[in-house]
Design a protein around this motif. Structure first.
Motif, PDB file in Angstrom:
ATOM      1  N   GLU A   1       0.832  -1.206   0.000  1.00 55.35           N
ATOM      2  CA  GLU A   1       0.000   0.000   0.000  1.00 55.35           C
ATOM      3  C   GLU A   1       0.868   1.257   0.000  1.00 55.35           C
ATOM      4  N   ARG A   2       1.958   1.215   0.777  1.00 56.14           N
ATOM      5  CA  ARG A   2       2.842   2.386   0.834  1.00 56.14           C
ATOM      6  C   ARG A   2       3.517   2.624  -0.515  1.00 56.14           C
ATOM      7  N   ALA A   3       3.910   1.557  -1.186  1.00 53.69           N
ATOM      8  CA  ALA A   3       4.523   1.711  -2.514  1.00 53.69           C
ATOM      9  C   ALA A   3       3.552   2.387  -3.472  1.00 53.69           C
ATOM     10  N   ALA A   4       2.307   1.974  -3.437  1.00 53.45           N
ATOM     11  CA  ALA A   4       1.304   2.587  -4.311  1.00 53.45           C
ATOM     12  C   ALA A   4       1.075   4.050  -3.934  1.00 53.45           C
ATOM     13  N   GLU A   5       1.064   4.353  -2.645  1.00 57.96           N
ATOM     14  CA  GLU A   5       0.850   5.722  -2.176  1.00 57.96           C
ATOM     15  C   GLU A   5       1.915   6.672  -2.693  1.00 57.96           C
ATOM     16  N   VAL A   6       3.172   6.229  -2.731  1.00 59.68           N
ATOM     17  CA  VAL A   6       4.262   7.133  -3.147  1.00 59.68           C
ATOM     18  C   VAL A   6       4.503   7.037  -4.645  1.00 59.68           C
ATOM     19  N   GLY A   7       3.708   6.232  -5.341  1.00 57.74           N
ATOM     20  CA  GLY A   7       3.745   6.228  -6.797  1.00 57.74           C
ATOM     21  C   GLY A   7       4.832   5.383  -7.420  1.00 57.74           C
ATOM     22  N   VAL A   8       5.257   4.319  -6.739  1.00 60.07           N
ATOM     23  CA  VAL A   8       6.248   3.432  -7.345  1.00 60.07           C
ATOM     24  C   VAL A   8       5.606   2.077  -7.629  1.00 60.07           C
ATOM     25  N   GLU A   9       6.230   1.338  -8.509  1.00 61.25           N
ATOM     26  CA  GLU A   9       5.706   0.034  -8.901  1.00 61.25           C
ATOM     27  C   GLU A   9       5.719  -0.925  -7.720  1.00 61.25           C
TER      28      GLU A   9
END
Length: 359
Positions: free
Chosen positions: A348-356
């Protein structure tokens, strides 16, 4: 009961270490870290999870990256030398991610040890450094002995005390062996690291009596408390006066002196939660004696300890570092177990900061 406060395949998801490194690095870089610092921070967290120190491992990327994004941590950061001699240095962590400043401080200590036999660095203006023994272990590839320690905000009562005054104040120590596994000590000066109490609560298991007490009456705790508060405290290593609580207490104060007082950054009771002052040291074995001879004697000592007859009911005598090395063998081959809730939080954190999302 202690064995239940662990991850297993029913409450975790196995992920290859390389994928975790890629995922964590991308998250750190997305919140403002340089690519080098992102790689370092990820490497330290992944190493902790690979070695089985799950409380200090990959799941911490969520909180660290949020602290970087909201300005609690300063990124990009600089580990700045304030004063130094041939063998010592005082550095500022620049209010950045503690994993990075401790890593770069140990790099300084190692370079000083290469030239002069010994390097020591005290770190102020720092934050949580994760698995403290990681920095001691950095010395191993240079045929050096490493030592590392860090303060923390109060979570532990002093011996005979009824108030939190000390951090868990862990100590790391590493020494190279030859044919045997390297010696690797990673210990809190409290009876247990505070993260294990949180892990027990998350996976729904009790904690052993002796880990902590209620404050100020000193009652035993077996139900994991819900977070840090003033109603309970961890016990110092040893727990009771009869069992040597003064020893854990004394070690904790020693850590406060080397990390907090020597650096000027402040000892445990002066720190806010999230502040950590640290200290690292590297010793060049070759400046004392032949390195191969040192390693051969290390092998002899480790083998003798392993050959010690175990007590009835015990399988074998271990040497510090054995459990972590066993975990590493398993996790590098079969993937690193990440607690299911924390696995979802990393994604979820990866998606929040816009990375794959790659895990």
């Amino acid at each position: 009961m202690v064995s239940k406060v662990k991850l297993n395949d029913s409450n975790s998801t196995r992920v290859p270490a390389e994928a975790l490194q890629t995922q964590l690095s991308s998250i750190f870089e997305a919140v403002g870290c340089t690519s080098r610092h992102a790689e370092i921070a990820a490497k330290v967290l992944v190493a902790a999870s690979v070695r089985g120190v799950d409380t200090h491992g990959v799941a911490n990327v969520v909180g660290y990256s949020k602290n970087a994004a909201d300005g609690t941590y300063t990124v990009p950061q600089e580990t700045r030398v304030i004063s130094e001699s041939e063998t010592t240095a005082l550095v500022s962590g620049g209010n950045g991610i503690g994993l990075v400043s401790a890593y770069e401080a140990m790099e300084i200590a190692i370079e000083k040890a290469k030239k002069h036999g010994l390097g020591m660095v005290s770190i102020k203006d720092g934050h949580h450094v994760g698995m403290v023994a990681y920095y001691a272990s950095m010395a191993l590839e240079h045929d050096m002995i490493g030592m590392s320690m860090t303060t923390a905000a109060p979570a532990v009562r002093p011996a005979l005390g009824a108030k939190k005054m000390l951090g868990t104040n862990p100590i790391g120590f590493a020494a190279p062996a030859g044919e045997e596994r390297d010696f690797f000590l990673d210990m809190a000066t409290s009876t247990v690291a505070s993260g294990k109490v949180g892990l027990a609560r998350r996976i729904g298991v009790p904690i052993p009596a002796g880990w902590g007490v209620t404050i100020p009456d000193g009652g035993e705790i077996t139900s994991p408390p819900d977070g840090e508060n003033e109603t309970w405290a961890l016990n110092p290593l040893g727990n009771t006066r009869e069992q040597g609580s003064h020893k854990g207490y004394g070690l904790s104060v020693m850590v406060d002196i080397l990390c907090g007082v020597l650096s000027g950054g402040g000892f445990s009771s002066k720190l806010d939660r999230g502040e950590n002052m640290s200290w690292v040291m590297a010793i060049d074995i070759g400046k004392f004696r032949d390195i191969d001879d040192f390693k051969a004697m290390m092998d002899d000592m480790i083998r003798e300890l392993h050959d010690t007859p175990p007590l009835p009911g015990a399988e074998r005598v271990l040497v510090p570092g054995d459990p972590e090395a066993d975990a590493m063998d398993d996790r590098l081959a079969n993937g690193v177990p990440v607690e299911n809730g924390q696995y979802a939080a990393i994604r979820e954190r990866a998606a929040e900061v816009g990375v794959e999302v790659v895990i």
